[in-house]
Design an enzyme around this catalytic site. Sequence first.
Site, short mmCIF file in Angstrom:
data_model
loop_
_atom_site.label_atom_id
_atom_site.label_comp_id
_atom_site.label_asym_id
_atom_site.label_seq_id
_atom_site.Cartn_x
_atom_site.Cartn_y
_atom_site.Cartn_z
N HIS A 1 0.84 -1.20 0.00
CA HIS A 1 0.00 0.00 0.00
C HIS A 1 0.87 1.25 0.00
CE1 HIS A 1 -3.94 -1.88 1.33
NE2 HIS A 1 -3.09 -2.88 1.27
N ASP B 1 -5.57 6.02 2.24
CA ASP B 1 -5.60 4.61 1.83
C ASP B 1 -6.95 4.00 2.20
OD1 ASP B 1 -3.55 2.18 1.17
OD2 ASP B 1 -5.13 1.53 2.55
#
Length: 497
Positions: free
Chosen positions: A20, A131
């Site tokens: 990520h 995120d």
Amino acid sequence: MEDANNNIELVFVPAPAMGHFVSAVGTAKLLLQRQPQLSVTVLIMKVHLIPDARINAYIDSLIADEKDINPRLKLILLPVDLDALKGHSDKASIFKAFFDSQKAKVRDYCVNEIQNSGSGRRRRLAGFVVDMLCSSFMDVAEEFGVPTYVFYALGAAMLGLHLHFQSLKDDRGILASEFKDSDPDLNIPTYFKPFPVKLLPSFVLDTTDGVLDHARRIRQAKGVIVNTFFDLESHALESLSKDNTVPLVYPVGPILNLNGIAKYRESEEQILRWLDDQPASSVVYLCFGSAAVGVFQEPQVKEIAYALERSGQRFLWVLRKPSSSGSLVPTGYSNHDEVLPEGFLERTKSIGKVIEWASQSVFLAHPAVGGFVSHCGWNSVLESIWFGVPIATWPMMVDQQGNAFQLVREIGMAVDIKMDYKTDSRDPKTNIPIVPKIVSAKEIEIGITSLMDNSTTNFVRTKAKEVKEMSRNALEEGGSSFNFVESFFKNVITNLK
Ligand code: UDP
């Protein structure tokens, strides 16, 4: 007069997990390259709870190189408030306390450094890019009255699956866990083939709502940036764009870290020299991701070793040790002999190498690498695509079974080793983890042999080359991802207050 659209700033909050984090920073850099009036601050949570040497090395090298990258990119390490974690004992509540305390630090940063920045270059907060796993940080954006954009680090089909199961639950009261493996395959709008129940990610089967909460928040965002490209997932992207309950989706990828991490360059050099001596497309690369979940217990390691030896293929195998402490980060073996069949390393020394961590993209880029046995983490998938390397799928958890399904059944650039292998299943009645059955050497050998078949009829190889070209075209000027970056930025400007 100063143009109101100048000096605008986006604040990124990436999740502190290798796949990520790297792609979020890559997205920030991509936006900066294209938009001279934009600044980006990346607020970094360095999780001492997961002392991952690799992500920490990556963060350190980014910060050390910061000045060389772009003066409009700021990388800020958020301070950790250890007191906030006191009194929490189980992992879930420690993580929640950690995220809550980091939210306060994000707020402090934005107040002190952006809102009250005083004289000098005026900074105008245009929004947050959080995120998908940090959706609770949208609260901070709301406090500042600015929009949130979500960075979705997985594929568009998976985004659709995630939203589909949230809507099934919220709108129709249907839980993913009600489906049985024996039920007919499911119609999930973002997959064009019926989706097998047994490949459903554990995160949608989880009845405690954590991940579905993220889906609810994603629907409130002003846009979702997805690390994919249009030609790879055109069906999924078209289906998302037809659904007016889903925010605008921006496929701007593939966003990759192709430079590796400075700290590991020397050891990688030796392996690259070995690869230089191998024939083109002759080496199978085996790697199962960055986390502790991508490791096997000794009996499974031995089956892989037997399969490699019997297949006679040249190989490069990333082999790490399960962590004994339950940590999320795998450790290394002091000597690989301790887990491999007796004499394996000696017998295979002319055709193979067994290694610890090294930058995967550096190897996938090498012309000697002709196939990738992968856990199908989304970043690994994109890296393999970028270098035109076909995959043999052996997923472990979360989105990986779905990615394997897409690669084998929908895209056609992969063969299957064990698409329904799952390390994160639990018995629905007792909630006890289910240990997956060992995949036999024979099954692995069949997969590897078919992956590495260098005849002209090996369709997955041809397809991988085709998809590679598409991925490169997407980022070129006028390509789909190039254009989506433009439209994302227009969206940001439109939403400026
Ligand atoms: N990676 C690497 N070396 C390794 C294992 C992984 O460089 O030995 C990198 C890989 O290139 C990818 C990331 O770590 O960029 C892993 O992300 P992915 O989404 O594939 O899987 P995850 O680790 O999140 O399960």
